[in-house]
Design a protein around this motif. Structure first.
Motif, PDB file in Angstrom:
ATOM      1  N   GLU A  12       0.821  -1.211   0.000  1.00 13.52           N
ATOM      2  CA  GLU A  12       0.000   0.000   0.000  1.00 13.52           C
ATOM      3  C   GLU A  12       0.854   1.258   0.000  1.00 13.52           C
ATOM      4  OE1 GLU A  12      -3.259   0.721   2.663  1.00 13.52           O
ATOM      5  OE2 GLU A  12      -3.937  -1.335   2.305  1.00 13.52           O
ATOM      6  N   LEU A  13       1.960   1.165   0.715  1.00 10.27           N
ATOM      7  CA  LEU A  13       2.889   2.292   0.714  1.00 10.27           C
ATOM      8  C   LEU A  13       3.454   2.491  -0.682  1.00 10.27           C
ATOM      9  CD1 LEU A  13       4.635   4.403   2.051  1.00 10.27           C
ATOM     10  CD2 LEU A  13       6.184   2.617   2.783  1.00 10.27           C
ATOM     11  N   ASN A  16       0.922   4.258  -2.701  1.00 11.84           N
ATOM     12  CA  ASN A  16       0.805   5.668  -2.341  1.00 11.84           C
ATOM     13  C   ASN A  16       1.995   6.499  -2.797  1.00 11.84           C
ATOM     14  OD1 ASN A  16      -1.715   5.960  -1.153  1.00 11.84           O
ATOM     15  ND2 ASN A  16      -1.009   4.975   0.723  1.00 11.84           N
ATOM     16  N   LEU A  17       3.191   5.922  -2.698  1.00 14.66           N
ATOM     17  CA  LEU A  17       4.375   6.661  -3.148  1.00 14.66           C
ATOM     18  C   LEU A  17       4.352   6.819  -4.668  1.00 14.66           C
ATOM     19  CD1 LEU A  17       7.254   5.238  -0.954  1.00 14.66           C
ATOM     20  CD2 LEU A  17       6.386   7.555  -0.979  1.00 14.66           C
ATOM     21  N   ARG A  20       2.095   9.518  -5.437  1.00 17.16           N
ATOM     22  CA  ARG A  20       2.745  10.790  -5.134  1.00 17.16           C
ATOM     23  C   ARG A  20       3.580  11.244  -6.328  1.00 17.16           C
ATOM     24  NH1 ARG A  20       7.505  11.892  -0.631  1.00 17.16           N
ATOM     25  NH2 ARG A  20       8.759  10.605  -1.991  1.00 17.16           N
ATOM     26  N   LYS A  23       1.041  11.935  -9.407  1.00 18.66           N
ATOM     27  CA  LYS A  23       0.200  13.126  -9.242  1.00 18.66           C
ATOM     28  C   LYS A  23       1.031  14.385  -9.091  1.00 18.66           C
ATOM     29  CE  LYS A  23      -3.755  11.117  -6.859  1.00 18.66           C
ATOM     30  NZ  LYS A  23      -4.225  10.926  -5.470  1.00 18.66           N
ATOM     31  N   VAL A 105      12.041   8.050   9.430  1.00 22.11           N
ATOM     32  CA  VAL A 105      10.976   7.069   9.580  1.00 22.11           C
ATOM     33  C   VAL A 105      11.481   5.699   9.156  1.00 22.11           C
ATOM     34  CG1 VAL A 105       8.540   6.642   9.189  1.00 22.11           C
ATOM     35  CG2 VAL A 105       9.473   8.878   8.674  1.00 22.11           C
ATOM     36  N   TYR A 106      11.016   4.688   9.886  1.00 14.97           N
ATOM     37  CA  TYR A 106      11.351   3.350   9.458  1.00 14.97           C
ATOM     38  C   TYR A 106      10.253   2.819   8.536  1.00 14.97           C
ATOM     39  CZ  TYR A 106      11.950  -1.592   9.183  1.00 14.97           C
ATOM     40  OH  TYR A 106      12.101  -2.846   8.679  1.00 14.97           O
ATOM     41  N   ARG A 109      12.641   0.224   2.864  1.00 13.59           N
ATOM     42  CA  ARG A 109      13.270   1.196   1.969  1.00 13.59           C
ATOM     43  C   ARG A 109      13.163   0.849   0.498  1.00 13.59           C
ATOM     44  NH1 ARG A 109      13.501   3.789   6.074  1.00 13.59           N
ATOM     45  NH2 ARG A 109      15.240   4.075   7.472  1.00 13.59           N
TER      46      ARG A 109
END
Lengths: 278, 245
Positions: A12-13, A16-17, A20, A23, A105-106, A109
């Motif tokens: 999901e990350l 979203n990235l 980002r 967009k 933030v962890y 990566r």
């Protein structure tokens, strides 16, 4: 195995990235996503003028499609190449440019370079869509081959992702990497049959014969470049409308799996030290 | 009482570079990557944090508090020793890291939430709460680059706090926002404690440490000087500062 689980947990990350990137990129531009077409179109116009009109390069007619349009023939190889080179040049700096995030933030990566791959893949899909429509308009019966095209696109994405993962890590330790890469990509492009047909290389290779008396030919060395096979397969599917040759297809699969596996291993080995090294 | 975090013999070393060859040229010319000496930012740090407590880390600048916090947050990996957690851990070292300036507040909530490990469903569920807590509902569809720095921080904090981890790790982020917002944050931490969650925080403000923490660890130059009850540990720390003067 645990690593795969972790990757799945961060999907999901990743989405979203990627959003980002997609967009954020064309925010506040009038033409928006259309801008992503501008670059390949400009390249197409220039290359068509120089190599088709001035140098008179004549690739073989599409067999069996019968197409004979240089610009479209070019795009079948150029769009995959541009995707590949964009993934590498954006992926290489993906860790360095997100240093602030990595140090605060962890999270897994690996999603940083992978989100660049995904974002580029999204634009590429859009470009390929436009190309397919153009091909269909001029009479190429491209539709039945699309599923296979998607498979090869996925393979190229895996191949590019593997290289990008390794380069991103390398760039953290040696910031020269991204500058090196610019030059390498330029050379690499001309060593790939994008703006000229591979038949020209075959002819020259035949004329030269074995290098220094060995049975190794120029073409053998030339074929070490994985992008040669990818471009060939894309042309066979899109421009010629026929089954890709087995050798080239096999080469694509092996390069994709090999590169992605190796890239992940390299990344995983160095992941823990990133926050300090940046 | 069970332990939420157990830190055992953690040591963390940094390399002080006298010459760092981050370019290929120098690496090849000098045939080595770097010349460095080791600096131990943390040495054999051990303590454990009881579950449901609020735990403070104090010490002067350069004592290793932030390094320890980053080890706890899994950003650094200790060279020696181990850290064990009981439950889900989230760290709040800098608010609003990972915000994208061109995206709206709404989009950034989802982006930042997923960076902090929340699923989309979870964020959907907590969305109103997040906006409510941040107090920026009027501007939620504006790009965050137009936010004032206070709004930016408040939104970042609201997202982070909504993760609702079992163990929350907080760096000196409470110094942000106005008094009213700070009061809200303290109230939130009190809720956390009532819900049995554990908070580990770093602060230079002895006032807020006294007000919030059950236990305190005092670090000096990478070593643990004292771990124990808040009042006595702070007293010992302040005494050492007076002596130095």
């Amino acid at each position: 195995m645990n690593y795969i689980k972790e990757l799945l947990a961060s999907r999901e990350l990743l989405v979203n990235l990627t959003l980002r990137e997609v967009k954020g990129k064309y925010r506040r531009t009038i033409f928006g996503q259309l801008w992503s077409l501008a670059n390949p179109l400009a390249a197409m116009l220039v290359y068509t003028f120089v190599f088709s009109f001035i140098f008179q390069i004549r690739p073989d007619k599409g067999d069996p499609s019968g197409l004979n349009i240089f610009a479209l023939w070019l795009l079948c190889g150029l769009l995959p190449w541009l995707f590949f080179s964009n993934v590498l040049s954006l992926g290489v700096s993906s860790l360095v440019s997100n240093a602030a995030l990595i140090q605060k933030v962890y999270f897994s990566r690996v999603v940083l370079p992978l989100s660049q791959v995904a974002a580029r893949a999204f634009t590429w899909l859009f470009e390929m869509g436009v190309l397919v429509v153009a091909l269909a308009i001029v009479g190429s019966f491209v539709w039945p081959w699309l599923p296979l095209v998607l498979v090869v696109m996925l393979l190229l994405a895996l191949f590019a992702a593997g290289v990008a993962l390794a380069l991103a890590v390398m760039n953290v330790y040696f910031r020269d990497t991204e500058h090196f890469l610019t030059i390498i990509l330029q050379i690499w492009m001309y060593l790939t049959p994008i703006i000229y047909p591979i038949s020209l290389v075959e002819t020259q290779s035949h004329n030269v014969g074995g290098i220094f008396g060995t049975p190794i030919t120029v073409l053998d060395l030339y074929s070490l470049n994985p992008m040669v096979h990818f471009v060939q397969v894309f042309r066979e599917l899109l421009y010629d409308n026929r089954w890709p040759s087995g050798d080239a297809m096999l080469a694509c699969v092996l390069w994709a799996i090999g590169s992605f596996t190796l890239g992940l291993i390299i990344f995983r080995r160095n992941e823990k030290g990133l926050a300090e090294a940046l | 009482m069970s332990e939420a975090v157990r830190i055992e013999d953690v040591s963390k070393k940094f390399r002080l570079y006298h010459e760092r060859n981050q370019t290929l040229k120098s690496a090849i010319m000098r045939r080595r990557r770097s010349v460095h000496e080791d600096f131990w930012a943390l040495q054999d740090v051990s303590f454990s944090v009881p579950q449901g407590s609020t735990f403070g880390l104090i010490g002067s600048n350069g004592s290793g508090k932030s390094t320890l916090l980053k080890c706890l947050a899994k950003i650094y990996w200790p060279d020696k020793g181990s850290i064990a957690y009981d439950g889900r851990m989230a760290a709040l070292l800098e608010v609003g890291s990972g915000f994208h300036h061109e995206l709206s507040g709404r989009e950034n909530i989802y982006l930042n939430g997923s960076i902090l490990g929340m699923s989309k469903k979870e964020i959907d569920r907590k969305f109103d709460e997040i906006i409510d807590f941040s107090g920026v509902e009027k501007f939620i569809d504006q790009p965050v680059k137009n936010y004032s720095s206070g709004m930016y921080v408040r939104l970042g904090f609201s997202v982070a706090i909504s993760v609702q981890p079992d163990i929350l790790i907080v760096d000196e982020v409470l110094a942000v926002g106005d008094a009213e917002f700070q009061e809200k944050c303290f109230a939130k931490f009190r809720d956390y404690r009532e819900q049995g969650r554990t908070v580990v925080l770093v602060s230079h403000s002895m006032g807020s440490v006294r007000a919030m923490c059950d236990q305190v660890a005092w670090l000096n130059k990478g070593h643990i000087m004292q771990v124990g009850e808040t009042a006595s540990t702070i007293a010992a720390y302040e005494k050492s500062l007076d002596l130095g003067r």
